[in-house]
Each structure stands twice: as C-alpha cells, then as structure tokens.
Write a protein that holds these residues in place. Structure first.
Motif, PDB file in Angstrom:
ATOM      1  N   VAL A 223       0.842  -1.208   0.000  1.00  0.00           N
ATOM      2  CA  VAL A 223       0.000   0.000   0.000  1.00  0.00           C
ATOM      3  C   VAL A 223       0.874   1.254   0.000  1.00  0.00           C
ATOM      4  O   VAL A 223       0.548   2.253  -0.656  1.00  0.00           O
TER       5      VAL A 223
ATOM      6  N   ARG B 269       0.547   3.960  -2.882  1.00  0.00           N
ATOM      7  CA  ARG B 269       0.235   5.363  -2.583  1.00  0.00           C
ATOM      8  C   ARG B 269       1.245   6.294  -3.257  1.00  0.00           C
ATOM      9  O   ARG B 269       0.879   7.378  -3.747  1.00  0.00           O
TER      10      ARG B 269
ATOM     11  N   TRP C  97      -6.152   5.808  -0.551  1.00  0.00           N
ATOM     12  CA  TRP C  97      -5.753   4.461  -0.115  1.00  0.00           C
ATOM     13  C   TRP C  97      -6.035   4.297   1.372  1.00  0.00           C
ATOM     14  O   TRP C  97      -5.654   5.138   2.182  1.00  0.00           O
TER      15      TRP C  97
ATOM     16  N   MET D  78      -6.488   1.104   4.677  1.00  0.00           N
ATOM     17  CA  MET D  78      -6.227  -0.283   5.078  1.00  0.00           C
ATOM     18  C   MET D  78      -7.077  -0.633   6.284  1.00  0.00           C
ATOM     19  O   MET D  78      -7.303   0.219   7.163  1.00  0.00           O
TER      20      MET D  78
ATOM     21  N   LEU E  46      -3.235  -4.207  -6.508  1.00  0.00           N
ATOM     22  CA  LEU E  46      -3.241  -2.762  -6.281  1.00  0.00           C
ATOM     23  C   LEU E  46      -2.979  -1.999  -7.578  1.00  0.00           C
ATOM     24  O   LEU E  46      -3.559  -0.928  -7.808  1.00  0.00           O
TER      25      LEU E  46
ATOM     26  N   VAL F 125      -7.848  -1.835   1.307  1.00  0.00           N
ATOM     27  CA  VAL F 125      -7.232  -3.151   1.431  1.00  0.00           C
ATOM     28  C   VAL F 125      -7.512  -3.662   2.831  1.00  0.00           C
ATOM     29  O   VAL F 125      -7.190  -2.988   3.816  1.00  0.00           O
TER      30      VAL F 125
ATOM     31  N   VAL G 191      -9.273  -6.534  -1.777  1.00  0.00           N
ATOM     32  CA  VAL G 191      -8.953  -5.225  -2.346  1.00  0.00           C
ATOM     33  C   VAL G 191     -10.237  -4.681  -2.947  1.00  0.00           C
ATOM     34  O   VAL G 191     -10.776  -5.236  -3.916  1.00  0.00           O
TER      35      VAL G 191
END
Length: 506
Positions: free
Chosen positions: A357, A361, A369, A371, A395, A410, A423
């Motif tokens: 990630v 990003r 983005w 998580m 991704l 994610v 995802v």
C-alpha cells in the motif's frame, strides 16, 4: 370441484419411485395387481352368476306351490296334505307372498324345523313396495327385505288376478361369494408380496451392468477435466451386444475412449504450448534486456542528440522495459503451469500489505488508499516474492483501471484457518461481458474502466489467480458499478509471534 382438486393434490404428494429399478419393480407389481384384480373380479362375478342361475332354476322347479297355499288368507295348516298347502317339500328359508294389486295380503317363510306350516313373515311398508315392484316375467329378481335379508324372488300370476311370489334366500350365494373374495384377497396378496420381492431381485440382477455403467459415469464426473493429465477409470463391463444394457455399455465405453483420446491430445498440446511459452520467454529475456541496455546507453551519450532521436530512444527504452515485464510474466505463468514448486516458508502478510500500500500510494497519489487490518499480524506459509507480486498486481489493477479520486481499501483478516485478503475500490466496475474471463490471460478491460489509460498485456490478474492456486487458495471477483472487490483466500492463516498491532490508515 374443490374436493377433486384436493384429491389430485394428495395423489401428487404420494411418494414416487425415483430409480429405474424401483420403477420397473413398481410397474411389475402394479401390472400383476391389475391382473389379479381382473381375475378376482371375473371369478367372483362368474360364481355369483352361476349360483344365482341355479337359484333361479330351483325357483322355477318349486313353482308357486307355497304362495298358492296362502290364497284367501287360509293358513297352510288348513291345506295339510294338499299339494299346495304342504310345506314339507319346501326347503328352509323359502319365502311366499300373495299380492293383490300393490297390497300384500299374506306372506310367510319356512323356518328351519318347520315341517307343516309356514310362519307369517313381518313385512314393512317399504318391503311391500319392493315386492310390488317385482315384474311378473317368470324370471328371478334379487330383493332385500328389512326383516328377512336378501332374497331371490320369482313372480307368477295367480288364478284370481293376484300375483304369487316365491323366494329363496341369497345367503348361501352371498356366503360363497364372500368366501371366494376373502380367499382371493389372501392368495393374491401373498402372490403380490412374493412377486414384488422376486421381481426386485430379478430387476436388480438384470440391471447390474447398467449400475456398473452408472458407477463408472459417476467416477468420471468427479474427475477434474479442465486441465492437466487425466486418468480415466476402467471401462464399464459390457453385456450382450444385442441387449439394451449391453448396447449402452458398449456406446459408453466407446465414448470414454474418444474422451480419453481428446484429453490426451489436449494435454500434449498444452504441454507443447507451455514448453514453447517457457522457451520463448527465456530466449527473449536476453535480447530484450540487450535492446533496453543499448537504448539507455544511447540516452547517456554526452554529445548533442536530435530531439526526434532522443524521443525514439526513450520510446525504445520504455517499450523494451514493458516487453521485459511481459516476458517475465509469461515465464512465471509457464513455470506455474508446469507445477514448479514454490518456496514454503512463513510469510507475514500484514507486512506485505503495509509495504504494497505504501508503494501504491507513492505510484498513485491521486487515489485514496486505506487499510483495514486485524489487531494481530497474519502469517501464512508460502513464497514471499510471489505473494508480494499478488498484492502488487491487485493494487496496480485498482490504480491503473480506475479514474483519479477513486477510493481503494485493502483489508486483511482471518476466517478459521484461512487468511482473507480483499482489495475493494469504488470505481466503475468490470464490464459484465468480461467478468467470466477476467482471470484469463491477455484479458484487457482498460479501455472500459479508464479510457485514458493504455493498459498492460492483461497478465496481471492471471498471475494473481495462478499464484493463489499454487498456494492452495482461491480468488473471487464481486463487481458492480461503484463497488469492485477482489477476495483472495489462502489456507493456513495464523497470528505472527511478534504480536505487532494492526494498522488502519488513509
């Protein structure tokens, strides 16, 4: 109408045989039951007609002696010795009645042990109406009297314009008929039970070859025929070539032979294609790397370079780099198809998600983005580099195929003994016509999800599926406009020993 409909529904709810063996046995029993019923009904009707005919003949032989003795209300005893008044020649139960118009003037019946007189028979108004309705055709007719039971009566015109009725009881006939009905029911019931058991055994023995064909077909249906080398089970035993079961077994074995030949040729073709892809990818790596190196070296030349040449060299370097990635992906897929073993060591998926990630990003700052990780780090056993490639491809797919400003989330958690990686993006979704083949090679939907992007070779998601299957896991797609989720499930998910805290960031 409602009663009829309800009856039809009850019949439809009755259990029905499902297997061919049960249907044949049930059909055999039903046909035998119908035959037994037909024979039983015919025997009962014939016996009843025969005994009734003998009773009519007996009535004609007896004649109107007994009812004639009842004329003018004279007691039978008053005519003792007269041929009309003597009841000693009458059998017990003989009935006599005298009718004048529709009125019964006198009626009597000979009782058992009555040697000289007939006892008066009590008749109801309904009985008198029944007797008055008997036609005087000198033929026997069956009537039922409330006080005496069933009788076979014969009406004869008298001398004084009256009607003389002579009757014999139907009890012996009815007793014989009912006895035959009981005996037939018992015999036919036993015959049906024995025939049902014997028929089931016979049908089971006769259909053994067909059952073996069915067992072979079930084993074939359980085989994975989509890819790889397939070993078909032994052929079904063949019966007599002139029987239906033997013809089915022969045709089925012939079909299995054709299928086995086709699968063998397909597997050989796949192996040749896989070998070609692996060899071609391996051989292309060196020249592609050489072209890329010469292009980069030319771009480092200190002297003046015309703008057109400068741009051409940049395009050569970019396309050679893209071709190099494609060759590496094809070589990876070829190795996975060939069943090359992957590394088997503990992999910290939580750390892989954090790194992936972070890289995404940096590569796609225009996306949002986030998580959602479990409180404890999740680990699985597998190949670190390949699992990292799975994350990177998912991704990159979300970043490259959705417009700027799209939110990508994610998540990583455990379900039982499996690690679940998802995802999710809120982009336009995968077109419906491409969803079934989204994990196939060279499937490109770039122009559908993001028109301004040229896209890659369409190998990213196929690598995700191949690597996940090589780890014994599964990958699924759930997509609609505004919500697309790729879910990867990997077996053996657990908690890392270092106990790092989970992360949720945006």
């Amino acid at each position: 109408m409602r009663v009829r409909t309800a009856a039809v529904r009850r019949v439809r709810r009755l259990p029905r045989p499902r297997t061919l063996r049960a249907r044949l046995t049930a059909g055999l029993v039903v046909l035998l039951a119908l035959s037994c019923a037909a024979v039983g009904v015919a025997a009962v009707v014939e016996l009843n007609g025969f005994l009734t005919g003998r009773l009519d003949q007996q009535l004609r032989d007896v004649g109107p002696r007994f009812p004639a003795s009842l004329e003018h209300g004279v007691k039978p005893s008053d005519h003792d010795g007269d041929e009309h008044g003597d009841t000693r020649k009458q059998s017990a139960g003989t009935f006599g009645a005298r009718l004048l118009g529709v009125t019964v003037t006198n009626a009597a019946v000979v009782r058992p042990g009555d040697q000289s007189t007939g006892l008066r028979a009590p008749l109801s108004a309904r009985d008198e109406h029944t007797l008055a309705a008997v036609p005087t055709d000198r033929r026997g007719h069956s009537v039922r009297l409330s006080s005496l039971g069933g009788y076979r009566v014969l009406a004869t015109p008298g001398r004084d314009g009256d009607v003389l009725l002579t009757g014999m009881p139907l009890e012996p006939v009815e007793t014989a008929v009912h006895r035959l009905e009981r005996v037939a029911a018992v015999v036919f019931g036993v015959a049906l039970a024995v025939a049902g058991v014997a028929g089931a055994v016979w049908v089971r023995w006769s259909l053994r070859p067909l059952s073996r064909v069915a067992d072979t077909a079930v084993r074939v249906s359980e085989l994975p025929l989509a890819s790889g080398e397939v070993a078909l089970p032994p052929r079904a035993p063949e019966g007599h070539p002139r029987s239906e079961v033997g013809r089915v077994a022969t045709a089925f074995n012939r079909m299995l032979g054709h299928v086995e030949d086709a699968l063998t040729k397909r597997h050989a073709s796949e192996e040749r294609l896989r070998s070609f892809a692996a060899d071609a990818s391996h051989e292309l790596r060196t020249p592609v790397a050489s072209v890329r190196g010469h292009a980069e070296l030319a771009l480092l030349h200190p002297g003046p370079v015309p703008p057109e040449v400068q741009r051409a060299l940049e395009r050569i370097a970019a396309e050679s780099a893209r071709m190099g990635e494609m060759v590496d992906d094809l070589l990876l897929l070829a190795r996975l198809d060939a069943g090359r073993p992957l590394e088997r060591r503990p992999v910290d998926l939580t750390r892989l998600v954090l790194d992936a990630v972070t890289d995404a990003r940096a590569a796609g700052p225009g996306h949002r983005w986030t998580m959602e990780l479990s409180e404890e780090p999740v680990t699985v056993t597998g190949d670190t580099h390949r699992l990292q490639q799975v994350l990177a491809n998912l991704l990159a797919n979300a970043r490259l195929h959705t417009p700027a400003g799209t939110g990508v989330r994610v998540s990583l958690e455990t379900e039982g003994r499996a690690a679940v990686l998802a995802v999710h993006d809120d982009g336009p979704g995968v077109p419906e016509e491409l969803r079934s083949g989204v994990f196939e090679r060279f499937t490109r939907a770039d122009h559908r999800r993001r028109p301004d992007h040229r896209g890659g070779a369409g190998l990213g998601l196929s690598i995700v599926a191949a690597v996940t299957e090589a780890h014994g896991g599964t990958v699924e797609l759930d997509t609609r406009p505004g919500a697309t989720t790729f879910t990867v499930r990997l077996p053996g998910g657990g908690v890392a020993e270092d106990g790092r805290a989970g992360v949720s960031s945006g």
